[in-house]
Design a protein around this motif. Structure first.
Motif, PDB file in Angstrom:
ATOM      1  N   ASN A 122       2.920 -11.586   0.131  1.00 14.21           N
ATOM      2  CA  ASN A 122       1.599 -11.704   0.766  1.00 14.21           C
ATOM      3  C   ASN A 122       1.469 -13.046   1.481  1.00 14.21           C
ATOM      4  N   THR A 163      -2.796  -6.801  -3.283  1.00 16.94           N
ATOM      5  CA  THR A 163      -1.755  -5.996  -2.635  1.00 16.94           C
ATOM      6  C   THR A 163      -0.355  -6.491  -3.003  1.00 16.94           C
ATOM      7  N   PRO A 165       2.742  -5.255  -0.937  1.00 14.05           N
ATOM      8  CA  PRO A 165       3.424  -4.403   0.056  1.00 14.05           C
ATOM      9  C   PRO A 165       4.924  -4.710   0.158  1.00 14.05           C
ATOM     10  N   ALA A 167       7.487  -2.730   0.460  1.00 14.56           N
ATOM     11  CA  ALA A 167       8.205  -1.978   1.488  1.00 14.56           C
ATOM     12  C   ALA A 167       8.085  -2.649   2.851  1.00 14.56           C
ATOM     13  N   SER A 168       6.904  -3.120   3.179  1.00  9.10           N
ATOM     14  CA  SER A 168       6.695  -3.775   4.474  1.00  9.10           C
ATOM     15  C   SER A 168       7.559  -5.018   4.602  1.00  9.10           C
ATOM     16  N   GLN A 169       7.641  -5.788   3.537  1.00 14.08           N
ATOM     17  CA  GLN A 169       8.436  -7.009   3.593  1.00 14.08           C
ATOM     18  C   GLN A 169       9.935  -6.688   3.646  1.00 14.08           C
ATOM     19  N   LYS A 171      11.262  -4.080   4.996  1.00 19.07           N
ATOM     20  CA  LYS A 171      11.536  -3.622   6.374  1.00 19.07           C
ATOM     21  C   LYS A 171      11.695  -4.804   7.327  1.00 19.07           C
ATOM     22  N   ARG A 172      10.875  -5.837   7.157  1.00 22.82           N
ATOM     23  CA  ARG A 172      10.985  -7.010   8.023  1.00 22.82           C
ATOM     24  C   ARG A 172      12.320  -7.722   7.791  1.00 22.82           C
ATOM     25  N   ASP A 203       0.745  -0.287  -0.573  1.00 24.42           N
ATOM     26  CA  ASP A 203       0.900  -0.478   0.867  1.00 24.42           C
ATOM     27  C   ASP A 203       0.057  -1.687   1.258  1.00 24.42           C
ATOM     28  N   GLU A 204      -0.015  -1.980   2.542  1.00 26.26           N
ATOM     29  CA  GLU A 204      -0.739  -3.174   2.968  1.00 26.26           C
ATOM     30  C   GLU A 204      -2.246  -3.048   2.777  1.00 26.26           C
ATOM     31  N   GLU A 215       8.149   5.192   0.099  1.00 23.11           N
ATOM     32  CA  GLU A 215       8.363   4.306   1.245  1.00 23.11           C
ATOM     33  C   GLU A 215       9.203   3.091   0.840  1.00 23.11           C
ATOM     34  N   SER A 219      12.926   2.108   2.341  1.00 21.87           N
ATOM     35  CA  SER A 219      13.193   0.791   2.928  1.00 21.87           C
ATOM     36  C   SER A 219      14.394   0.127   2.244  1.00 21.87           C
TER      37      SER A 219
END
Length: 374
Positions: A122, A163, A165, A167-169, A171-172, A203-204, A215, A219
């Motif tokens: 985060n 949160t 997230p 998966a989002s991190q 992916k980055r 998720d975010e 997800e 990832s």
């Protein structure tokens, strides 16, 4: 925070700059110091140096900084001189447990020159605290300042975001490493990605559930296709979370770690002949373990694998240490092993809560001696 804080932090987003050769050589020399400090056999130096240390391009620590990491159900280590006793402080926050872990590995990275990025999951609410910061990414003269920054981040951050997230991190990170992959592969290098989490992703928007877990899984599958070694350092005793990541372990060929005591028990349940010393645990957290070391908590090693483990662990590149193949002569193997163990310092055994030899020869003989299959 120091006045040049933001300038130093932003530099880790630049293209990786190869450090001076003298720094790498010094780092390899200092690796021996750390192995000795952790009580590990010097025979392991050759194994780690030749098989792992020189193959690691860099490391990325993905660090969950959510509200859940503030829960006070974790443990910190209290270490006596020379690690002869390691007691457990209960009731500390998950973040405190992780901060102690990161403090050790930050100092080790600086001493052994292992370029390391820290990516918080985060973005901190405090604009003075960066989401990404690093060590050993440029001028060696900046190391003291970089260590200070890392310490201040882990000391001052507020864990008030609900949160996680992951998966989002991930992916980055995958996107960043995809552009580096051809160069890494050409050099025979890899990046160690150490994911530190209590394990429940969102998720975010803060939503949980099977879609979010799916997800995250997707990832990680994509990330695993790149030249990486994935290590999960879990900060939880939740059995469902641990089981989920152990399932990933089988599918991704990664390493899943609990805290020192939990991991020692996992290893004991599969390989009770081995003392799981703190040095072994730190190597695995650092992404510096060999493949066999990563398997210690997953299955019982067969006799051939135990021989290979002992070669990696005690012999390394030494020509002065004899270790007979137990498949040829088990009794000769045991005699050689006993002679080796007499030269090694006993280790604190967290399962038995006392000092023990690295290998329990009596247990080994009872499991693999006469009449046992390999």
């Amino acid at each position: 925070m120091p006045p040049n804080f933001q300038r130093q932090v932003s530099s880790i987003d630049d293209t990786h700059t190869k450090p001076p050769r003298t720094v790498n050589e010094r780092g390899e020399q200092n690796l021996q110091h750390y192995l000795e400090k952790m009580g590990l056999p010097l025979g392991l130096l050759t194994t780690i140096s030749e098989e792992v240390y020189t193959a690691i391009d860099s490391r990325i620590w993905v660090v969950e900084n959510s509200y859940a990491m503030g829960k006070r159900d974790s443990h910190k280590m209290k270490l006596s001189a020379n690690f002869e006793r390691i007691s457990k402080e209960d009731g500390v926050s998950r973040w405190s447990e992780l901060a102690q872990c990161v403090d050790f590995h930050s100092k080790m990275a600086a001493r052994c020159w292992m370029p390391t990025r820290f990516w918080l999951v985060n973005k901190p609410d405090d604009p003075s605290i960066p989401q990404k910061f690093g060590l050993c990414w440029g001028d060696p003269n900046e190391l003291t300042s970089e260590l200070s920054i890392a310490k201040q981040v882990f000391s001052n951050i507020s864990l008030d975001q609900t949160t996680n997230p992951l998966a989002s991190q991930i992916k980055r990170i995958e996107k960043y490493l995809s552009s580096e992959a051809p160069k890494l592969s050409a050099k025979g290098k890899f990046v160690a990605v150490v994911v530190c989490t209590q394990g429940v992703p969102t998720d975010e928007g803060g939503n949980r559930g099977s879609a979010v877990v799916k997800e995250l899984y997707k990832s990680l599958i994509s990330l695993a296709k790149l030249p990486v070694k994935i290590v999960f350092r879990l900060c939880t005793d939740n059995d469902q979370v641990v089981d989920f990541f152990n399932t990933l372990d089988a599918k991704l060929d990664c390493d899943v770690l609990d805290d020192f005591w939990g991991e020692a028990m996992e290893v004991y349940l599969h390989n009770p002949w081995l003392t799981y010393g703190i040095g072994l645990h730190r190597l695995r957290e650092a992404g510096l373990a060999t493949e066999l070391m990563d398997e210690l908590d997953e299955k019982a090693l067969n006799m051939s694998q135990i021989h290979q483990f002992c070669l990696e662990f005690f012999v390394g590149g030494s020509l002065d240490i004899d270790l007979c193949n137990p498949l040829d002569d088990f009794e000769a193997f045991v005699q050689d092993l006993e002679q080796i163990l007499r030269r090694e310092k006993p280790q604190f055994n967290p399962v038995k809560n006392k000092l023990s030899h690295w290998i329990d020869v009596v247990k080994l003989k009872s499991m693999y001696g006469r009449g046992a299959s390999s």
